[in-house]
Scaffold this motif. Structure first.
Motif, PDB file in Angstrom:
ATOM      1  N   ASP A 114       0.748  -1.196  -0.104  1.00  0.00           N
ATOM      2  CA  ASP A 114      -0.066   0.101   0.055  1.00  0.00           C
ATOM      3  C   ASP A 114       0.834   1.411  -0.063  1.00  0.00           C
ATOM      4  OD1 ASP A 114      -2.903   0.600   0.352  1.00  0.00           O
ATOM      5  OD2 ASP A 114      -1.901   1.953   1.596  1.00  0.00           O
ATOM      6  N   LYS A 119       2.090   2.226  -3.396  1.00  0.00           N
ATOM      7  CA  LYS A 119       1.151   2.734  -4.286  1.00  0.00           C
ATOM      8  C   LYS A 119       0.649   4.054  -3.704  1.00  0.00           C
ATOM      9  CE  LYS A 119      -3.796   1.665  -5.496  1.00  0.00           C
ATOM     10  NZ  LYS A 119      -4.682   1.027  -5.529  1.00  0.00           N
ATOM     11  N   ASN A 120       0.656   4.169  -2.486  1.00  0.00           N
ATOM     12  CA  ASN A 120       0.007   5.652  -2.101  1.00  0.00           C
ATOM     13  C   ASN A 120       0.885   6.587  -1.492  1.00  0.00           C
ATOM     14  OD1 ASN A 120      -2.553   4.936  -2.969  1.00  0.00           O
ATOM     15  ND2 ASN A 120      -2.797   3.531  -1.229  1.00  0.00           N
ATOM     16  N   LYS A 147       7.994   5.217   0.316  1.00  0.00           N
ATOM     17  CA  LYS A 147       7.629   4.134  -0.617  1.00  0.00           C
ATOM     18  C   LYS A 147       9.101   3.039  -0.516  1.00  0.00           C
ATOM     19  CE  LYS A 147       5.606   6.819  -4.247  1.00  0.00           C
ATOM     20  NZ  LYS A 147       4.475   6.046  -4.368  1.00  0.00           N
ATOM     21  N   GLN A 157      -5.254   3.815   4.881  1.00  0.00           N
ATOM     22  CA  GLN A 157      -5.785   4.226   3.544  1.00  0.00           C
ATOM     23  C   GLN A 157      -6.512   5.032   3.009  1.00  0.00           C
ATOM     24  OE1 GLN A 157      -6.810  -0.058   3.152  1.00  0.00           O
ATOM     25  NE2 GLN A 157      -5.245  -0.438   1.745  1.00  0.00           N
ATOM     26  N   ALA A 204      -4.851   8.298   1.953  1.00  0.00           N
ATOM     27  CA  ALA A 204      -3.996   8.388   0.666  1.00  0.00           C
ATOM     28  C   ALA A 204      -4.205   9.528  -0.255  1.00  0.00           C
ATOM     29  CB  ALA A 204      -4.492   7.174  -0.131  1.00  0.00           C
ATOM     30  N   GLY A 205      -3.384   9.979  -0.734  1.00  0.00           N
ATOM     31  CA  GLY A 205      -3.420  11.284  -1.640  1.00  0.00           C
ATOM     32  C   GLY A 205      -3.003  12.394  -0.762  1.00  0.00           C
ATOM     33  N   TYR A 222      -1.141  10.728   4.814  1.00  0.00           N
ATOM     34  CA  TYR A 222      -0.865   9.283   4.531  1.00  0.00           C
ATOM     35  C   TYR A 222       0.574   8.684   5.096  1.00  0.00           C
ATOM     36  CZ  TYR A 222      -0.335   4.691   2.309  1.00  0.00           C
ATOM     37  OH  TYR A 222      -0.132   3.468   2.166  1.00  0.00           O
TER      38      TYR A 222
END
Length: 227
Positions: free
Chosen positions: A53, A56-57, A64, A108, A111-112, A116
């Protein structure tokens, strides 16, 4: 008579070579061992999901990267747990715990946004502290040598992960890049403790029995000394 001595000596060697491995193979599995393997497996599944996750986010490259490290390392650690559980005829859970799923869902939801990354790091800090406590309890109170060895193998890996997220701050540079796990890593760790002792006992017992047999045969063959 000489033949009977030889048969007895061979039997002694055979028995000495069998006893220690059987003792290791028959080591009991306590409730502590079972709890550790089940919770370690669920923890690995949770960390793998969280790692994917983050890849991805997450907003930052650091988070990351840490996410990728979690996927890499916990996949290897879980291979050991699953292999040992299969060996012990244990059935493992098929997913993270309800609490672990809830924690990931809360992260989650952010996210964005930069929130996060902060939430992910804080959650992972708490999760890895819990995992270390689980590992330390197994090392202290576990009964099965291989389960304890698996805990010892996992500890430095989990400690490294904690250093990477400690205090909710990302420290990608803490990645050591090497994990002593996967394809039986816990067995490799056992070589440094109880397994080595068992193997040494087999070899030592066999050599002693063989030496005793040789001495007996030599004594029987040696002519009596005449004074």
């Amino acid at each position: 008579m000489r033949g009977r001595l030889l048969v007895a000596a061979v039997a002694a060697v055979a028995l000495s070579g069998i006893s220690a491995p059987q003792a290791l193979a028959g080591a009991s599995v306590s409730g502590q061992d079972e709890m550790f393997l089940m919770q370690a497996h669920q923890g690995n599944l949770a960390e793998i999901s969280a790692g994917h996750d983050a890849q991805k986010n997450a907003m930052s490259a650091c988070v990351k990267h840490v996410g990728a490290v979690l996927v890499r390392d916990h996949t290897k650690l879980d291979a050991d747990v699953k292999m040992l559980a299969d060996k012990l005829n244990m059935t493992l859970p098929t997913s993270p715990s309800a609490e672990q799923k809830k924690e990931l869902a809360a992260v989650q939801a952010k996210a964005g946004s930069p929130a996060y990354d902060a939430a992910w790091l804080t959650t992972q800090d708490a999760a890895h502290r819990k995992t270390l406590a689980l590992i330390d309890q197994e090392i202290k109170a576990g009964k099965n040598p291989e389960a304890v060895a698996a805990a010892r193998t996992a500890r430095p890996v989990v400690a490294m992960h904690l250093d990477m997220v400690r205090g909710g701050t990302c420290h990608a540079a803490k990645d050591a890049g090497m994990v002593r796990a996967g394809t039986g890593g816990h067995l490799a760790a056992a070589d440094d403790s109880s397994a080595t002792a068992g193997i040494a006992g087999v070899i030592g017992g066999g050599l002693l029995a063989a030496g005793g047999a040789a001495w007996l045969l030599h004594a029987r063959r040696r002519p009596a000394h005449k004074g």
